[in-house]
Design an enzyme around this catalytic site. Structure first.
Site, mmCIF file in Angstrom:
data_model
loop_
_atom_site.group_PDB
_atom_site.id
_atom_site.type_symbol
_atom_site.label_atom_id
_atom_site.label_comp_id
_atom_site.label_asym_id
_atom_site.label_seq_id
_atom_site.Cartn_x
_atom_site.Cartn_y
_atom_site.Cartn_z
ATOM 1 C CB VAL A 171 -0.932 0.057 1.189
ATOM 2 C CG1 VAL A 171 -1.950 1.235 1.178
ATOM 3 C CG2 VAL A 171 -1.855 -1.198 1.270
ATOM 4 N N GLY B 126 3.348 2.125 -2.081
ATOM 5 C CA GLY B 126 4.634 2.042 -2.417
ATOM 6 C C GLY B 126 5.760 2.323 -1.323
ATOM 7 C CE LYS C 35 -1.430 0.038 -4.637
ATOM 8 N NZ LYS C 35 -1.156 0.895 -5.852
HETATM 9 P P1 NDP Z 1 7.815 -7.092 -12.620
HETATM 10 O O1 NDP Z 1 6.684 -7.557 -13.768
HETATM 11 O O2 NDP Z 1 8.794 -5.926 -13.180
HETATM 12 O O3 NDP Z 1 8.540 -7.935 -12.163
HETATM 13 C C1 NDP Z 1 8.001 -9.236 -11.708
HETATM 14 C C2 NDP Z 1 9.265 -10.276 -12.061
HETATM 15 O O4 NDP Z 1 8.669 -11.595 -11.770
HETATM 16 C C3 NDP Z 1 9.747 -10.379 -13.719
HETATM 17 O O5 NDP Z 1 10.887 -10.375 -13.603
HETATM 18 C C4 NDP Z 1 8.988 -11.815 -13.989
HETATM 19 O O6 NDP Z 1 9.750 -12.207 -15.029
HETATM 20 C C5 NDP Z 1 9.032 -12.441 -12.587
HETATM 21 N N1 NDP Z 1 8.432 -13.756 -12.554
HETATM 22 C C6 NDP Z 1 7.080 -13.886 -13.153
HETATM 23 N N2 NDP Z 1 6.671 -15.058 -12.987
HETATM 24 C C7 NDP Z 1 7.775 -15.928 -12.351
HETATM 25 C C8 NDP Z 1 8.043 -17.176 -12.126
HETATM 26 N N3 NDP Z 1 7.056 -18.069 -12.088
HETATM 27 N N4 NDP Z 1 9.096 -17.344 -11.334
HETATM 28 C C9 NDP Z 1 10.133 -16.518 -11.096
HETATM 29 N N5 NDP Z 1 10.057 -15.261 -11.521
HETATM 30 C C10 NDP Z 1 8.659 -14.712 -12.132
HETATM 31 O O7 NDP Z 1 7.012 -6.321 -11.623
HETATM 32 P P2 NDP Z 1 7.285 -5.341 -10.459
HETATM 33 O O8 NDP Z 1 8.315 -5.585 -9.757
HETATM 34 O O9 NDP Z 1 6.798 -4.173 -10.998
HETATM 35 O O10 NDP Z 1 6.173 -5.683 -9.456
HETATM 36 C C11 NDP Z 1 6.307 -6.661 -8.603
HETATM 37 C C12 NDP Z 1 5.085 -6.728 -7.552
HETATM 38 O O11 NDP Z 1 5.347 -5.547 -6.706
HETATM 39 C C13 NDP Z 1 3.752 -6.688 -7.967
HETATM 40 O O12 NDP Z 1 2.867 -7.600 -7.059
HETATM 41 C C14 NDP Z 1 3.365 -5.173 -8.026
HETATM 42 O O13 NDP Z 1 1.889 -5.094 -8.016
HETATM 43 C C15 NDP Z 1 3.887 -4.903 -6.586
HETATM 44 N N6 NDP Z 1 4.559 -3.482 -6.830
HETATM 45 C C16 NDP Z 1 5.202 -2.959 -7.758
HETATM 46 C C17 NDP Z 1 5.221 -1.444 -7.795
HETATM 47 C C18 NDP Z 1 6.174 -0.754 -8.787
HETATM 48 O O14 NDP Z 1 6.246 0.208 -8.531
HETATM 49 N N7 NDP Z 1 6.580 -1.725 -9.727
HETATM 50 C C19 NDP Z 1 4.979 -0.627 -6.453
HETATM 51 C C20 NDP Z 1 4.322 -1.388 -5.292
HETATM 52 C C21 NDP Z 1 4.014 -2.882 -5.557
HETATM 53 P P3 NDP Z 1 8.961 -12.189 -16.343
HETATM 54 O O15 NDP Z 1 9.327 -10.817 -16.998
HETATM 55 O O16 NDP Z 1 9.976 -13.366 -17.327
HETATM 56 O O17 NDP Z 1 7.669 -12.596 -16.311
HETATM 57 N N1 HSE Z 2 -0.111 0.564 -10.734
HETATM 58 C C1 HSE Z 2 0.281 0.866 -9.215
HETATM 59 C C2 HSE Z 2 0.057 2.595 -9.276
HETATM 60 C C3 HSE Z 2 1.633 0.666 -8.952
HETATM 61 O O1 HSE Z 2 -0.167 2.717 -10.400
HETATM 62 O O2 HSE Z 2 0.119 3.046 -8.336
HETATM 63 C C4 HSE Z 2 1.965 0.597 -7.742
HETATM 64 O O3 HSE Z 2 1.200 -0.269 -6.553
#
Ligand code: NDP
Ligand code: HSE
Length: 430
Positions: free
Chosen positions: A133, A135, A206
């Site tokens: 929630v 970030g 969230k």
């Molecule tokens: P990304 O898509 O950048 O990263 C997710 C990673 O997980 C990718 O590298 C993906 O690989 C990998 N992945 C997918 N499936 C598997 C698997 N089976 N085994 C191993 N690795 C796997 O996402 P984010 O880092 O942006 O987000 C991650 C989490 O954090 C999400 O739940 C998101 O909602 C949350 N979040 C993100 C924020 C942000 O600013 N980005 C902010 C707050 C929360 P591949 O590319 O090959 O699919």
């Molecule tokens: N998609 C989300 C946002 C990412 O825009 O706030 C962070 O949770």
């Protein structure tokens, strides 16, 4: 100094940020926290398509989750895969193996929290989720660790950065929703499939977590009223400006005794409200406690380093709590407890714009319907429609009214012969 081995699942935006902080800040954290935090393993889906592989030595990487969950040295598993599966299965297996889980995945927590909590309690493992929630904003710890003395009466937040960017752009540049969305996509804020953000699902995930912690009762995601931003038009922003309001996608929770309301929808806020000044991709959460009064936390709700900041803070917190992890203050069961009365007929103010026939009796006819449904009007703004001399637009701002009364009033107003169309209805908070 205590040594903790941490393994990371998913090496995308957040996972790579966690790696950067744990390695780059290792010595500072060791010095300040008396903790030696080591990366043990990193799970990737495959080696070919992982763009962040170059960040770390190849010996860290694996594509086999069982290697991590069966590793006796790994005490903390950070889940940054996102989505429901395989994240849910991996979290459960990690907790069953007694490993503490730190996650940034709001979707899987909001949909499977009770089973995670039960698994964690069963083995004495920790379950931490600050990054789910807001970030980088430390809102959950503020509620759990710094507001225990309070009965939280209200939470109101801008907790989705993508939609706040789109709404800020529509308000300031006068662009349409689709133009603002495509700009957000070009800048990498909105996903190629932006549904979860623009339809309000992300904010409901969230709010489910935030309201459960604030009100000490599990508020499942499916009890949250949800409306996205896709129906907002440039005219809505023109009229909001004329009346002195901003339009924000707000996540709102209110508690009065056992009555709790939880909703996500576009909301008009007076320009003087602190949340009205939150622009672009920033997030902010406004909390009212009975003792502390109003507080507001503001910051980056997404992005690699802000999100990783919250994840690593949880890792440190988990290390210090090892063997004494705190669990939720409420019975975390799938269904909402019977002790809570979910308020669906909530009260707020409403801004309603109607396109009407410009002739004697129109205003009187509409006012009569509002009166019949107990809706009292606060402000009325009538402007002739630019296209011809026979139709006109009237914007009504009501006093606080009941949601169900407004719905009935709008249904009756839509049937009046002097009404061409109800162009919009936006709820308002003060
Ligand atoms: P990304 O898509 O950048 O990263 C997710 C990673 O997980 C990718 O590298 C993906 O690989 C990998 N992945 C997918 N499936 C598997 C698997 N089976 N085994 C191993 N690795 C796997 O996402 P984010 O880092 O942006 O987000 C991650 C989490 O954090 C999400 O739940 C998101 O909602 C949350 N979040 C993100 C924020 C942000 O600013 N980005 C902010 C707050 C929360 P591949 O590319 O090959 O699919
Ligand atoms: N998609 C989300 C946002 C990412 O825009 O706030 C962070 O949770």
């Amino acid at each position: 100094m205590q040594k903790f081995d941490v393994s990371i699942l998913g090496f995308g935006t957040v996972g790579a940020g966690v790696y950067k902080i744990l390695t780059g800040n290792h010595d500072d954290i060791a010095h300040r926290e008396d903790l030696d935090l080591r990366i043990r393993k990193i799970l990737v889906r495959d080696f070919e398509h992982e763009p962040n592989l170059g960040l770390a030595d190849m010996s860290y990487f694996t594509t086999d989750f069982s290697e991590i969950v069966s590793d006796p040295d790994t005490r903390i598993i950070v889940e940054c895969i996102g989505g429901v599966e395989p994240a849910r299965t991996y979290i459960l297996k990690a907790l069953d193996a007694g490993k503490t889980v730190v996650t940034s995945n709001k979707e899987v927590i909001s949909k499977h929290w009770p089973e995670f909590e039960a698994a964690a309690k069963n083995t004495g493992a920790g379950l931490y989720m600050e990054a789910t929630v807001g970030g980088g904003i430390p809102i959950l710890k503020t509620i759990i660790d710094s507001m225990q003395a309070n009965n939280i009466e209200r939470i109101m937040g801008i907790i989705n950065g993508t939609t706040n960017y789109i709404l800020t752009n529509m308000a300031e540049s006068g662009v349409s929703f689709s133009e603002a969305l495509s700009q957000a996509q070009k800048l990498g804020y909105a996903e190629a499939n932006p549904t979860a953000d623009i339809e309000g699902f992300d904010a409901t995930y969230k709010l489910s977590i935030l309201s459960s912690m604030s009100f000490h009762a599990h508020m499942p995601v499916d009890v949250i009223y949800r409306e996205g931003i896709t129906r907002l038009s440039s005219e809505d922003f023109d009229f909001a400006k004329k009346l002195g309001y901003e339009i924000k996608l707000l996540a709102i929770g209110k508690k009065n005794g056992n009555n709790i309301e939880v909703r996500v929808h576009p909301t008009m806020l007076p320009k003087t409200h602190p949340l009205a000044a939150v622009r672009g991709v920033f997030n902010a959460i406004f909390v009212t406690g009975h003792a502390v009064g109003d507080i507001m936390l503001y910051g980056q709700g997404a992005g690699q380093m802000p999100t990783a900041s919250a994840v690593v803070s949880d890792v440190i917190y988990a290390c210090h709590s090892d063997g004494h992890h705190k669990y939720m203050t409420f019975r975390n069961e799938e269904k909402m407890t019977d002790e809570v009365n979910l308020v669906e007929n909530f009260r707020c103010r409403y801004c309603i714009r109607v396109n009407v026939v410009d002739e004697p009796g129109t205003m009187a006819a509409i006012s009569e319907v509002f009166a019949k449904h107990n809706v009292s009007l606060k402000d009325v703004l009538q402007l002739g429609a630019p296209d011809n001399g026979v139709s006109s637009r009237i914007t009504f701002m009501t006093h606080e009214a009941n949601e169900f009364d407004i719905r009935s009033a709008l249904s009756d107003i839509g049937k009046l012969t002097c009404v061409h169309a109800i162009e919009s209805m936006i709820r308002a908070e003060a």
